[in-house]
Design a protein around this motif. Structure first.
Motif, mmCIF file in Angstrom:
data_model
loop_
_atom_site.group_PDB
_atom_site.id
_atom_site.type_symbol
_atom_site.label_atom_id
_atom_site.label_comp_id
_atom_site.label_asym_id
_atom_site.label_seq_id
_atom_site.Cartn_x
_atom_site.Cartn_y
_atom_site.Cartn_z
ATOM 1 N N ALA A 1 -3.944 2.760 -9.440
ATOM 2 C CA ALA A 1 -5.093 3.025 -8.562
ATOM 3 C C ALA A 1 -5.842 1.732 -8.273
ATOM 4 N N PHE B 1 -1.353 5.110 -14.290
ATOM 5 C CA PHE B 1 -2.048 5.663 -13.122
ATOM 6 C C PHE B 1 -3.297 4.843 -12.793
ATOM 7 N N ASN C 1 1.636 6.437 -6.936
ATOM 8 C CA ASN C 1 0.543 7.333 -7.309
ATOM 9 C C ASN C 1 1.051 8.770 -7.405
ATOM 10 N N GLN C 2 1.884 9.161 -6.445
ATOM 11 C CA GLN C 2 2.421 10.517 -6.448
ATOM 12 C C GLN C 2 3.353 10.748 -7.616
ATOM 13 N N VAL C 3 4.221 9.761 -7.882
ATOM 14 C CA VAL C 3 5.186 9.928 -8.969
ATOM 15 C C VAL C 3 4.442 10.063 -10.303
ATOM 16 N N ALA D 1 0.999 4.087 -2.901
ATOM 17 C CA ALA D 1 0.762 5.504 -2.613
ATOM 18 C C ALA D 1 1.884 6.359 -3.181
ATOM 19 N N LEU D 2 3.114 5.860 -3.029
ATOM 20 C CA LEU D 2 4.267 6.604 -3.545
ATOM 21 C C LEU D 2 4.227 6.655 -5.067
ATOM 22 N N SER E 1 1.291 11.011 -10.779
ATOM 23 C CA SER E 1 0.522 12.253 -10.882
ATOM 24 C C SER E 1 1.453 13.426 -11.139
ATOM 25 N N LEU F 1 -5.895 -2.423 -0.582
ATOM 26 C CA LEU F 1 -6.845 -2.031 0.458
ATOM 27 C C LEU F 1 -7.801 -3.169 0.780
ATOM 28 N N TYR G 1 -3.867 -0.257 -5.879
ATOM 29 C CA TYR G 1 -4.012 0.331 -4.540
ATOM 30 C C TYR G 1 -5.302 -0.180 -3.901
ATOM 31 N N ARG G 2 -6.374 -0.187 -4.712
ATOM 32 C CA ARG G 2 -7.663 -0.680 -4.198
ATOM 33 C C ARG G 2 -7.563 -2.151 -3.829
ATOM 34 N N LEU H 1 0.833 -1.202 0.000
ATOM 35 C CA LEU H 1 0.000 0.000 0.000
ATOM 36 C C LEU H 1 0.873 1.259 0.000
ATOM 37 N N LEU I 1 -6.008 -5.783 2.799
ATOM 38 C CA LEU I 1 -5.829 -5.312 4.172
ATOM 39 C C LEU I 1 -7.142 -5.397 4.946
ATOM 40 N N ASP I 2 -8.204 -5.003 4.257
ATOM 41 C CA ASP I 2 -9.531 -5.042 4.879
ATOM 42 C C ASP I 2 -9.867 -6.470 5.304
#
Lengths: 129, 137
Positions: free
Chosen positions: A104, A100, A20-22, A17-18, A24, A111, A107-108, A13, A114-115
């Motif tokens: 995403a 991207f 995603n930033q790169v 997230a990292l 974007s 998640l 990432y989901r 995760l 993890l959930d």
């Protein structure tokens, strides 16, 4: 604090997230002259996370680990564009958008994993849903 | 949470693209303007973008867009012989602005596409963050 029971998903995760930033940042700079698109390699991050730490060999306590080998980060690489541009920008918006969207989704997925882990833990603690 | 930086990055890009749209609008509005003085005639303007990362993040590789300034085009202005024009100089010439309408239309499309891309980025990231917040519920 890191929970062993959450497995690799916590680090996955963080990596997503990292990334995603790169990505974007790449899309944000699609019109900036001389901007070079970058991306993170998942494979490196995975190896780093699996082996505990992908580390440089140190022979003294004063030696420092390179940033790129810090757990869960992965190496930042420049993208090789398939077409040259006049202004030196290497962002290919369609490639970046696809990456991207893929990121995403992953990432989901992390998640969701993890959930599930958390649900399992709670079930073990409570004995009921 | 590091995902919040995406809002800064995409926000800076949206700001830059909106300036670009404004400049394009200004250029298109002045496309046909004339003047008797070649120094005073409207010249096409272009924004200059550059990427920056000092304040946004300590992490190399994540950079926003900064507006370095707006420059005037150095393309030659068109000379038109129009002695009946009230602005005409002593030789009967007026100078027409050097705005290239086709270029400006292309600029407009490119700016609006880029703006939209960044809005999508923000929306997707917002979704991801909201989903992260409800983790384990």
């Amino acid at each position: 604090m890191e929970f062993q029971s959450l497995g690799i998903h916590e680090q996955a995760l963080k990596f997503r997230a990292l990334r995603n930033q790169v990505l974007s940042s790449n899309i944000a700079n699609a019109d900036t002259p001389n901007y070079k698109a970058r991306d993170l390699e998942f494979k490196d991050a995975l190896i780093g996370a699996q082996s505990g730490q992908l580390s440089l060999k140190t022979t003294s306590e004063l030696h420092q680990q390179a940033w790129s080998t810090v757990r869960g980060s992965g190496r930042m690489m420049y993208r090789v564009p398939s077409q040259p541009t006049l202004d030196g920008n290497t962002v290919e918006t369609d490639v970046e958008q696809a990456a991207f969207a893929e990121n995403a989704l992953q990432y989901r997925a992390s998640l969701a994993f993890l959930d599930g882990k958390l649900r399992t833990l709670r079930y073990a603690l409570k004995g009921t849903d | 949470m590091s995902l919040f930086k995406v809002f800064d990055v995409a926000g800076s890009a949206m700001n830059a693209q909106s300036v670009r749209l404004n400049v394009t609008a200004s250029n298109l509005a002045n496309a046909g303007s004339v003047s008797g003085d070649p120094e005073r005639v409207y010249r096409a303007r272009q924004p200059i973008f550059s990427s920056f990362q000092e304040t946004l993040a300590d992490h190399s590789g994540i950079s926003g867009v900064r507006l370095d300034g707006i420059v005037e085009s150095s393309a030659p202005v068109e000379l038109r012989y129009q002695p009946e024009h009230p602005e005409a100089d002593e030789h009967g010439n007026v100078y027409v602005s050097n705005v290239n309408t086709i270029e400006e239309m292309v600029n407009m499309i490119s700016a609006s596409r880029s703006y939209r891309n960044n809005v999508e980025i923000i929306n997707t990231t917002k979704d991801l963050l909201l989903q992260t917040l409800s983790l384990g519920r």
